[in-house]
Every structure is written in C-alpha cells, then in structure tokens.
Design a protein around this motif. Structure first.
Motif, PDB file in Angstrom:
ATOM      1  N   GLY A  97      30.725  82.705  67.536  1.00  0.00           N
ATOM      2  CA  GLY A  97      30.238  81.408  67.094  1.00  0.00           C
ATOM      3  C   GLY A  97      30.306  80.403  68.227  1.00  0.00           C
ATOM      4  O   GLY A  97      30.479  80.760  69.401  1.00  0.00           O
ATOM      5  N   SER A  98      30.182  79.137  67.885  1.00  0.00           N
ATOM      6  CA  SER A  98      30.113  78.080  68.886  1.00  0.00           C
ATOM      7  C   SER A  98      30.974  76.886  68.481  1.00  0.00           C
ATOM      8  O   SER A  98      31.023  76.509  67.310  1.00  0.00           O
ATOM      9  CB  SER A  98      28.661  77.625  69.049  1.00  0.00           C
ATOM     10  N   SER A 143      23.457  75.816  66.369  1.00  0.00           N
ATOM     11  CA  SER A 143      24.788  75.834  65.750  1.00  0.00           C
ATOM     12  C   SER A 143      24.685  75.794  64.223  1.00  0.00           C
ATOM     13  O   SER A 143      25.548  76.339  63.526  1.00  0.00           O
ATOM     14  CB  SER A 143      25.647  74.678  66.275  1.00  0.00           C
ATOM     15  N   LYS A 175      34.862  81.449  68.520  1.00  0.00           N
ATOM     16  CA  LYS A 175      33.949  80.349  68.840  1.00  0.00           C
ATOM     17  C   LYS A 175      34.161  79.927  70.295  1.00  0.00           C
ATOM     18  O   LYS A 175      35.283  79.676  70.723  1.00  0.00           O
ATOM     19  CB  LYS A 175      34.174  79.172  67.890  1.00  0.00           C
ATOM     20  N   THR A 215      39.098  82.767  62.151  1.00  0.00           N
ATOM     21  CA  THR A 215      38.264  82.169  63.190  1.00  0.00           C
ATOM     22  C   THR A 215      39.149  81.606  64.288  1.00  0.00           C
ATOM     23  O   THR A 215      40.131  80.907  64.014  1.00  0.00           O
ATOM     24  CB  THR A 215      37.382  81.044  62.615  1.00  0.00           C
TER      25      THR A 215
END
Length: 304
Positions: free
Chosen positions: A120-121, A139, A164, A230
């Motif tokens: 992810g970012s 995003s 991320k 995450t």
C-alpha cells in the motif's frame, strides 16, 4: 518454514521494488519467482531472477498457482500517477484493482494456504490522517483494494498483511523521481524548477525497504500472526524538500543555486505532512542506511 524451502512469488517483477526484492530473496536462499504481465519488458530482470512467469488472465493464474504452490505472494505491481488524466483511469483501475483481484481470486481457489503480502501507500493517509483519506486516485484505488482483501480474508480465510511505503530511492531506479531529477540537474548543470519546497519528505533507501519485506515474510512464514495487519516502512525522519535537496548538494558537491524554488506550484493535494498517526513499524526492522550514505552509494554504483 525456513528460507531454504520457502517459495515466494513477487508480482511487479520488472519494477524498481520487484527487481530489488527478487534479488534479495534469492541472495538469502528463498526460492523466488517473478510474476509479470505480458506487456512487461523482461530484459532487466532476467539476469536477476532465474524464473519469471508472465500471467494476467484467470487461466494463467490458475496454472501458475497449481504449478508452483507458493508459500507467499508479495504483491508489488501497480499503476501510478500522482495526478491522473482521463486516459490513465482504465489502466490504473486495472493495475490497482482489476488484475490483482483476478490473481487473488485464483489464489484462494488453487492455493488457499498461501500468505499474501500487499503493498500500500502512505498516501492513503492524506496529511497524516488517522483514518483513511486518499491523496490521489491511485491511493484511493489502493484503499479500495484493501476492502477486496478484507473480503477474501473474512470469506475465504486468506492470510494477508500490508506494507505501506513512503518515498523510495536507490540504485538502478529508472523512475523520474525526486532524487534522480536532482542528481541529473546537478550532473548536467541545468536549472530545475521546483515547488516552494516546504513539504515534508520521508524517503527510504530501497535496500532498507526490501529488508522490511524480508522481515515480514520471515515472520509470517515462521509464526502464527494475527491476520490483516498493516505496517508502515518509514525512515523515521522527515525534512522539508528544500533541506533534502541541500543535503543532496552537500553529498555530491552540487550547486544549490541550480534549483528554482517556487517555479512550480504545489500539485493538487500536495502531501505537506507524512502519515504518522497509527503507523506500526514492521516487527524486527529498522532502517539502516542514512540519507547521505544512500546518496554516496548511488554515486559509487554509477562509477562501477
């Protein structure tokens, strides 16, 4: 599960992150296999990775997962534009959601015990939003794919974790990103128009980024992790763009006056503050390469 018998598939095998990750995984003993689309140019990755498979349809993914029986898939492929145009929408939706959705649906059918590590970012948290607020369309699509993965985790028991990323740099980077643009300007002694330069930059060397993936892969394969975690891969340091460019100039004896501050406006929804609220680092990982050291390493790599 040990690195000596774990088979890892890496999507986006021809990209900057994918190539570095494949090389690192192979170097430490994983059976690493690159996954790329048919439109990808394989010339730069064939000398890095022994096995590259091109797949993008459901039948091709079915065959891939039945043939190789991966222990873990690391999803690095994407389609990125910070500011999109109308022509970018279809390939961006396909690259961020459509193609990986087909891959994951095939994965849970044919290799349901395979762990999926998603990329992810930090831009999914605009200006350090504690919740999710996308900075740009890319995003937003990354966050939409998070919901897809949540569905597969709950409905199909897919084991999935997400890393991320912040800005990245390092050797063999073909992207027209900040560090490359600044170094190119210094080398050619050409002016470069930049924004006013007050946005804070958190930038991580690709070798540190790859180490974070290796830590998470090893942890996921070796322990029973709580699902749907995450993690953020941050340098732990953020400095204004203007200071970062000054640091590059000091590292390479460059001319700071080449950079014309305020020549460009900030892009729409410029990220002025980086994601920090709720950020969890990858367990057992810390960045090791300081920015000045990383820039010096780029120069040494160019001289070889």
């Amino acid at each position: 599960m040990t690195s000596q018998n774990a088979r890892i598939g890496v999507t986006g095998a021809t990209g900057f992150l994918g190539k570095h990750l494949l090389k690192r995984l192979q170097d430490i003993g994983f059976d690493a296999i690159g996954i790329a689309r048919h439109s990808s140019d394989l010339s730069g990755v064939k000398q890095i990775c022994k096995t590259i498979v091109q797949a993008e349809t459901r039948s091709e993914f079915d065959n891939l997962f039945l043939t190789f029986q991966f222990d873990c898939i690391v999803h690095c492929s994407t389609y990125f534009h910070a500011v999109h145009k109308a022509v970018d929408i279809s390939p961006m939706v396909d690259g961020c959601i459509g193609n990986p959705l087909v891959l994951v649906d095939s994965l849970v059918t044919n290799s349901p015990k395979t762990i999926f590590i998603n990329t992810g970012s930090s831009w999914q948290h605009y200006n350090d939003g504690a919740g999710r607020e996308p900075t740009c369309l890319h995003s937003a699509l990354k966050s939409a794919f998070d919901e897809v993965l949540l569905y597969f985790a709950k409905a199909e028991n897919l084991q999935v974790h997400t890393i991320k990323l912040f800005d990245t740099y390092g050797p063999l980077d073909p992207r027209p990103k900040l560090v490359n643009l600044v170094l190119d300007s210094i080398k050619k002694r050409e002016k470069l128009g930049l924004s006013p330069g007050n946005q804070l930059i958190d930038i991580v060397h690709i070798h540190d980024v790859v180490d974070a993936y290796v830590c998470l892969i090893s942890l996921a394969l070796g322990t029973k992790m709580e699902n749907l975690q995450t993690f953020g891969v941050s340098s732990g340091r953020e400095v204004p763009l203007k200071q970062l460019v000054e640091e590059i100039c000091l590292a390479v004896d460059g001319d700071f006056s080449l950079f014309e501050w305020g020549e460009r406006q900030y892009r729409p929804r410029e990220v002025m503050r980086n994601w920090r609220s709720g950020l969890l680092p990858v367990p057992n990982w810390t960045p090791k390469i300081g920015f000045a050291e990383g820039i010096a390493g780029l120069l040494q790599a160019e001289e070889k």
